[in-house]
Design a protein around this motif. Structure first.
Motif, short mmCIF file in Angstrom:
data_model
loop_
_atom_site.label_atom_id
_atom_site.label_comp_id
_atom_site.label_asym_id
_atom_site.label_seq_id
_atom_site.Cartn_x
_atom_site.Cartn_y
_atom_site.Cartn_z
N ASN A 1 15.22 9.11 -3.14
CA ASN A 1 14.16 9.86 -2.46
C ASN A 1 13.44 8.91 -1.52
OD1 ASN A 1 13.32 8.30 -4.51
ND2 ASN A 1 11.84 9.71 -5.34
N ILE A 2 14.08 8.67 -0.39
CA ILE A 2 13.62 7.76 0.65
C ILE A 2 12.30 7.02 0.36
CG2 ILE A 2 13.10 7.62 3.10
CD1 ILE A 2 14.56 10.27 3.39
N ALA A 3 12.38 5.71 0.29
CA ALA A 3 11.18 4.94 0.01
C ALA A 3 10.79 4.10 1.21
CB ALA A 3 11.40 4.07 -1.22
N LEU A 4 10.52 4.77 2.32
CA LEU A 4 10.03 4.06 3.50
C LEU A 4 8.53 3.92 3.41
CD1 LEU A 4 12.19 5.82 6.20
CD2 LEU A 4 12.32 3.43 5.58
N PHE A 5 7.98 3.08 4.30
CA PHE A 5 6.53 2.92 4.32
C PHE A 5 5.98 3.90 5.34
CE2 PHE A 5 8.57 -1.19 3.40
CZ PHE A 5 8.24 -1.22 2.06
N ARG A 6 5.35 4.94 4.85
CA ARG A 6 4.98 6.07 5.70
C ARG A 6 3.97 5.74 6.79
NH1 ARG A 6 6.18 11.03 4.08
NH2 ARG A 6 4.33 11.86 5.09
N GLY A 7 3.12 4.78 6.51
CA GLY A 7 2.06 4.48 7.48
C GLY A 7 2.51 3.59 8.62
N MET A 8 3.79 3.23 8.66
CA MET A 8 4.24 2.27 9.67
C MET A 8 5.24 2.90 10.61
SD MET A 8 5.10 -0.87 7.22
CE MET A 8 4.27 -2.35 7.58
N ARG B 1 0.83 -1.20 0.00
CA ARG B 1 0.00 0.00 0.00
C ARG B 1 0.87 1.26 0.00
NH1 ARG B 1 -2.70 1.26 5.57
NH2 ARG B 1 -0.56 1.90 5.96
N ASP B 2 1.89 1.27 0.86
CA ASP B 2 2.65 2.51 1.05
C ASP B 2 3.67 2.77 -0.05
OD1 ASP B 2 1.24 3.06 3.26
OD2 ASP B 2 2.82 2.63 4.71
N ARG B 3 4.35 1.76 -0.54
CA ARG B 3 5.40 2.01 -1.53
C ARG B 3 5.71 0.69 -2.22
NH1 ARG B 3 9.11 6.46 -2.75
NH2 ARG B 3 8.17 7.61 -1.05
N LEU C 1 10.02 0.54 13.66
CA LEU C 1 10.26 -0.88 13.93
C LEU C 1 9.66 -1.75 12.83
CD1 LEU C 1 11.62 -2.42 16.15
CD2 LEU C 1 9.47 -2.50 17.37
N ARG D 1 16.66 -0.64 7.49
CA ARG D 1 15.81 -1.62 6.83
C ARG D 1 16.63 -2.48 5.86
NH1 ARG D 1 11.05 0.64 3.21
NH2 ARG D 1 12.78 0.90 1.78
N LEU E 1 10.32 -5.28 8.03
CA LEU E 1 10.04 -5.67 6.65
C LEU E 1 11.30 -6.09 5.92
CD1 LEU E 1 7.19 -3.34 5.69
CD2 LEU E 1 7.38 -5.67 4.92
N GLY E 2 12.44 -5.57 6.37
CA GLY E 2 13.68 -5.96 5.73
C GLY E 2 13.92 -7.47 5.76
N PHE F 1 16.93 4.07 -1.47
CA PHE F 1 16.54 4.90 -2.61
C PHE F 1 16.98 6.35 -2.40
CE2 PHE F 1 13.90 1.24 -2.92
CZ PHE F 1 13.67 1.07 -4.27
#
Lengths: 346, 272
Positions: free
Chosen positions: B92-99, A203-205, B102, B171, B107-108, B90
């Motif tokens: 332009n930082i490709a983190l999962f913003r909604g999480m 969902r996020d990326r 930790l 990650r 996820l790594g 990346f």
């Protein structure tokens, strides 16, 4: 207020309910759920069952739309697959209801996977349209197939459990409530593990999800499968609850209802699916109550109920999107945060 | 290049990539040696990120081959490359913003875990054991190492830029990579943050023994920490070698400052 986190191992920190207060509230809710059938009138039990069915379905949609970011307008159609499967099995084979429900869930999961296949290529609005198309196809099949009784649909005998006929809200409550609770618990567990995290990652990326070793199509289909399995189970419960399944039982408006429920409740939170579904199920009741209050002064109030209901639904969705996009779950979180520091910070 | 095959982690051989008429990479060849930091530099639009995306498997080169530890990567999708031990961050930082931080780091480890759907719904037995072992490993190896204990439960969206970059590195490290691709790890950072990041990258190389390939514009940092530098310009390798050699290479200076009259005048007073 909470003075600190006093955990000494990782298992405690990974627990689903980690504070004493949460455990107390959960115990209270469970006790309430057990006592309710003995205290409430059949009408309230009827509503409780309806809420539970909607919670089950909304939680399923939340897994797909709220957590995986795949917008679906096919939830009601998926429910119809579960409902018809259960009805056909009950009428023709008379197998135990748990088995029928499971079969309903699995069949719907397979249908969900088929519907989900375009999701690798199309996203957002386009995927939503694809799921509408699937709903139309399913509606057509159900209204023309002899097995599903055509336009008249099917009426089925009530479920039986060790000789008890489950045809009253009181008995049905003991079927619907535990199943819903297990489903919600399963969903909550899912998002504590790598599978649920992969859904959120997509969902996020989605690009970085791939780099981390998450095959997109596989996980999107898995999300479709879980979500439609939930819809199928909810549809099966619905079939046992109403015992008449017709092609018109699950109109497209119901899909929008579930989407509205997770928007109002809070997308991407388990609590959001629960609160949203209960809230949206109870709104018509509140309106009915309100109409009853104004009838002495305005005799036509009851006749206006149906159109007003639609307007209120629409207004709620728009209102939540603008003023509380994180939904009811966020309101609840705010209340909790407030009491974490209360009374030292107000 | 062929003689030293055993200590080569990643070899890029004759890779060409074009989008329609635009040639992003032309016959690019170089080798990344095991246990060292290799930097890819070049002016904007030189094809550095295209090269990274080709190595990660997002683009398929029209010709040439990329081999990781002697094994060709052609035809394998990004998730498969992740399983082999290729990790990346990346630009332009490709983190999962909604999480939370930790969960992002957890996820790594995805590709190395085995919990299936049914285990996950029940959260018992393997799923539970795996999650708790994962938590312990991440806390003790990654979070301590990168000094991000204080933000572990913060949602990523609330973090400042420099910390997000560090979380993204975390990650990638959680993947237990054998080769780490860093796309501009210090872009947009101030002096202090850059120094921190450079220290972490050196520590990753020395303590974890991870081979690193990075794209970076900050020449000071590139020259300080890399062992080998590859210079790209207009999709071609124009020079490679030790940082000091590359710095003196006339073709490199020309690529950065231009070969015309202006470039010559700009170069002359400094004398590198």
């Amino acid at each position: 207020m909470r003075i600190g986190t006093l955990k000494t191992d990782y298992a405690a920190d990974e627990a689903l309910f980690d504070t004493g207060l949460q455990k107390c509230l959960l115990a209270l809710a469970l006790a309430g759920a057990v006592l309710l059938p003995f205290l409430a009138s059949p009408y309230w039990l009827f509503l409780a069952c309806l809420c539970a069915i909607n919670v089950a379905s909304a939680t399923g949609l939340n897994i797909l739309t709220g957590y995986t970011g795949l917008v679906s307008l096919g939830q009601a159609a998926f429910m119809s697959v579960g409902a018809y499967t259960v009805a056909v099995l009950e009428i023709h084979l008379g197998t135990p209801f748990l088995l029928n429900l499971l079969a309903g869930g699995l069949t719907t999961a397979l249908v969900g996977i088929a519907v989900g296949i375009p999701s690798l290529r199309v996203k957002g609005l386009y995927l939503a349209i694809a799921t509408i198309a699937a709903s139309v196809v399913l509606h057509f099949i159900f209204s023309h197939w002899a097995l599903t009784g055509g336009v008249q649909g099917l009426s089925m005998p009530p479920a039986r459990f060790f000789g008890v006929t489950m045809d009253q809200p009181f008995q049905l409550y003991w079927m619907i409530m535990p199943v819903t609770m297990l489903m919600v618990l399963g969903a909550a567990n899912l998002f504590r593990t790598r599978v649920g995290r992969a859904f959120i990652a997509i969902r996020d990326r989605d690009i970085s999800a791939e780099v981390l070793g998450i095959p997109l199509l596989r996980y999107k289909l898995m999300s479709f499968a879980v979500s439609s399995c939930y819809a199928g189970l909810a549809g099966g419960l619905w079939a046992y609850f109403f015992r008449v399944v017709t092609p018109e039982s699950f109109p497209l408006v119901n899909s929008i209802f579930y989407l509205a429920a997770i928007i109002v409740g809070g997308m991407g939170t388990i609590l959001g699916g629960i609160l949203g579904a209960i809230f949206m199920t109870m709104v018509p009741e509140v309106l009915k109550f309100g109409a009853g209050l104004v009838t002495p002064f305005y005799p036509d109030a009851l006749a206006l109920l149906a159109p007003v209901r639609t307007i209120v639904f629409g207004a709620l969705i728009v209102g939540f999107l603008i003023f509380e996009p994180q939904g009811l779950a966020e309101i609840w979180r705010r209340i909790r945060r407030f009491f974490h520091l209360w009374p030292f910070k107000t | 290049m062929t003689g030293a095959a055993t200590d080569v982690a990643l070899s890029v051989e004759g890779v060409s990539l074009s989008f329609g008429g635009v040639k992003a990479l032309t016959d690019v060849s170089f080798a990344v040696r095991k246990g060292l930091i290799t930097a890819v530099i070049g002016p904007n639009g030189a094809g550095k990120t295209s090269l990274f995306n080709t190595i990660s498997g997002f683009y398929r080169p029209q010709s040439g081959d990329i081999a990781f530890e002697g094994r060709s990567l052609s035809g394998s999708a990004p998730p498969e490359r992740a399983k082999l031990g290729l990790a990346r961050t990346f630009q332009n930082i490709a983190l999962f913003r909604g999480m939370t931080v930790l969960d992002n780091i957890k996820l790594g480890r995805h590709a190395h875990m085995r919990t299936g759907l049914l285990d996950a719904l029940v959260y018992h037995g393997r799923a539970r054991r795996e999650e708790i072992a994962l938590r312990a490993e991440i806390e003790e190896r990654v979070i301590d190492f990168l000094e991000i204990q204080h933000i572990r439960n913060a949602p990523v969206a609330t973090l400042p830029y420099g910390l997000r970059k560090r979380v993204e590195l975390a990650r990638a490290l959680a993947m237990r990579p054998r080769l780490l691709l860093l796309d501009e790890p210090v872009a947009g950072m101030n002096r202090e943050e850059t120094e921190d990041m450079a220290r972490f990258i050196l520590d990753v190389k020395e303590e974890w023994g991870v081979t690193i390939l990075m794209v970076e514009h900050d020449m000071g940092m590139v020259m300080d920490i890399s062992d080998h530098v590859v210079v790209l310009n207009f999709g071609q390798v124009i020079a490679e070698g030790a940082p000091a050699e590359v710095q003196m290479n006339p073709a490199v200076i020309a690529a950065y400052l231009g070969a015309g009259e202006l470039g010559r005048r700009l170069r002359s007073p400094e004398a590198a």
